[in-house]
Write a protein that holds these residues in place. Structure first.
Motif, short mmCIF file in Angstrom:
data_model
loop_
_atom_site.label_atom_id
_atom_site.label_comp_id
_atom_site.label_asym_id
_atom_site.label_seq_id
_atom_site.Cartn_x
_atom_site.Cartn_y
_atom_site.Cartn_z
N VAL A 1 0.84 -1.32 0.08
CA VAL A 1 0.13 -0.01 -0.09
C VAL A 1 0.98 1.24 0.11
O VAL A 1 0.58 2.20 -0.78
CB VAL A 1 -0.88 0.24 1.13
CG1 VAL A 1 -1.71 1.13 1.32
CG2 VAL A 1 -1.94 -1.10 0.92
N SER A 2 1.90 1.07 0.63
CA SER A 2 2.83 2.30 0.65
C SER A 2 3.33 2.63 -0.73
O SER A 2 3.67 3.74 -1.11
CB SER A 2 4.06 1.98 1.65
OG SER A 2 3.62 2.24 3.14
N GLN A 3 3.65 1.19 -1.52
CA GLN A 3 4.42 1.66 -2.82
C GLN A 3 3.36 2.00 -3.73
O GLN A 3 3.61 2.67 -4.70
CB GLN A 3 4.65 0.17 -3.24
CG GLN A 3 6.11 -0.04 -2.83
CD GLN A 3 6.44 -1.75 -3.24
OE1 GLN A 3 6.14 -2.16 -4.18
NE2 GLN A 3 7.56 -2.13 -2.53
N VAL A 4 1.94 1.95 -3.39
CA VAL A 4 0.87 2.65 -4.58
C VAL A 4 1.39 4.24 -4.42
O VAL A 4 1.20 4.56 -5.53
CB VAL A 4 -0.49 2.23 -3.86
CG1 VAL A 4 -1.38 3.00 -4.67
CG2 VAL A 4 -0.69 0.81 -3.88
N PHE A 5 1.41 4.71 -3.20
CA PHE A 5 1.92 6.02 -3.10
C PHE A 5 3.14 6.55 -4.02
O PHE A 5 3.31 7.57 -4.53
CB PHE A 5 2.04 6.59 -1.59
CG PHE A 5 0.47 6.59 -0.97
CD1 PHE A 5 -0.17 7.92 -1.15
CD2 PHE A 5 0.15 5.52 -0.50
CE1 PHE A 5 -1.46 7.79 -0.32
CE2 PHE A 5 -1.28 5.40 0.21
CZ PHE A 5 -1.70 6.82 0.12
N GLN A 6 4.22 5.69 -3.96
CA GLN A 6 5.53 6.00 -4.54
C GLN A 6 5.24 5.73 -6.04
O GLN A 6 5.82 6.12 -6.82
CB GLN A 6 6.42 5.03 -3.92
CG GLN A 6 6.66 5.44 -2.44
CD GLN A 6 7.56 4.40 -1.63
OE1 GLN A 6 7.75 3.44 -2.26
NE2 GLN A 6 7.71 4.70 -0.34
N ARG A 7 4.56 4.37 -6.43
CA ARG A 7 4.61 4.24 -7.82
C ARG A 7 3.59 4.81 -8.78
O ARG A 7 3.65 5.07 -9.90
CB ARG A 7 4.23 2.67 -7.82
CG ARG A 7 5.46 1.96 -7.60
CD ARG A 7 4.54 0.22 -7.56
NE ARG A 7 5.75 -0.85 -7.38
CZ ARG A 7 6.37 -1.16 -8.30
NH1 ARG A 7 6.12 -1.08 -9.66
NH2 ARG A 7 7.42 -2.17 -8.09
N TYR A 8 2.23 5.28 -7.98
CA TYR A 8 1.16 5.67 -8.61
C TYR A 8 0.52 6.91 -7.87
O TYR A 8 -0.29 7.05 -7.40
CB TYR A 8 0.22 4.63 -8.58
CG TYR A 8 0.37 3.30 -9.40
CD1 TYR A 8 0.87 3.08 -10.58
CD2 TYR A 8 0.72 2.26 -8.26
CE1 TYR A 8 1.11 1.79 -11.14
CE2 TYR A 8 1.24 0.79 -8.81
CZ TYR A 8 1.45 0.98 -10.23
OH TYR A 8 1.78 -0.38 -10.52
N PRO A 9 1.39 8.03 -7.78
CA PRO A 9 1.07 9.11 -7.08
C PRO A 9 -0.24 9.72 -7.50
O PRO A 9 -1.18 10.18 -6.90
CB PRO A 9 2.26 10.09 -7.16
CG PRO A 9 2.95 9.63 -8.15
CD PRO A 9 2.69 8.18 -8.49
N GLN A 10 -0.68 9.59 -9.05
CA GLN A 10 -1.66 10.02 -9.56
C GLN A 10 -3.04 9.39 -9.03
O GLN A 10 -4.25 10.00 -9.28
CB GLN A 10 -1.58 10.01 -11.01
CG GLN A 10 -1.55 8.57 -11.66
CD GLN A 10 -0.09 7.92 -11.69
OE1 GLN A 10 0.53 8.00 -10.67
NE2 GLN A 10 -0.09 7.02 -12.71
N ILE A 11 -3.00 8.33 -8.22
CA ILE A 11 -4.14 7.60 -7.87
C ILE A 11 -4.22 7.63 -6.28
O ILE A 11 -5.11 7.20 -5.42
CB ILE A 11 -4.24 6.37 -8.31
CG1 ILE A 11 -3.26 5.35 -7.85
CG2 ILE A 11 -4.50 6.17 -9.85
CD1 ILE A 11 -3.63 3.76 -8.13
N ALA A 12 -3.24 8.35 -5.79
CA ALA A 12 -3.12 8.48 -4.20
C ALA A 12 -4.50 8.70 -3.47
O ALA A 12 -4.70 8.14 -2.33
CB ALA A 12 -2.05 9.29 -3.67
#
Length: 135
Positions: A61-72
């Motif tokens: 879930v933390s990686q979602v913020f790093q990999r996909y900031p456009q969907i944070a």
């Protein structure tokens, strides 16, 4: 078999996976996303078996913020609280305090053998109070 609280979070993970998959399909290099999505699917499968995967959940879930900031903004806040750890860095202190209260209320209800509808309680907790809109 996961309890209803964990099942609620599995549903949220599945929703977020769909968002990530859509994003990956729109990307010019979707292969880069497949390893991440595969690990994400493993997390969901392990949780469905009843395994406690808090650390893997925190990481992904933390990686979602790093990999996909456009969907944070589409990451369900419940997931941040549920996995805790690094995920809490993406929550403001006031939101953390509200989730702590909610968790305490859930614990009290469970100790008493009472039902606790996490989803409904979250909606009530974060519902704007009438008369406190912008002026």
């Amino acid at each position: 078999m996961p309890d209803t609280h964990t099942q609620h979070h599995i549903v949220l993970l599945q929703y977020l996976r769909q968002v990530i998959q859509t994003l990956a399909e729109e990307d010019l290099v979707p292969e880069e996303h497949q390893g991440f999505i595969q690990r994400y699917d493993e997390l969901i499968a392990q949780m469905q078996r009843g395994d406690d995967e808090r650390y893997l959940g925190q990481e992904l879930v933390s990686q979602v913020f790093q990999r996909y900031p456009q969907i944070a903004h589409q990451v369900p806040r419940d997931l941040l609280w549920f996995f805790g750890g690094e995920c809490l860095h993406f929550m403001p202190d006031e939101e953390i305090a509200n989730y702590q209260l909610l968790d305490e209320r859930r614990s009290i209800a469970l100790e008493r053998g009472e039902a606790f509808d996490w989803d409904a309680e979250v909606r009530l907790m974060f519902m704007p109070v009438a008369g406190q809109g912008k002026h």
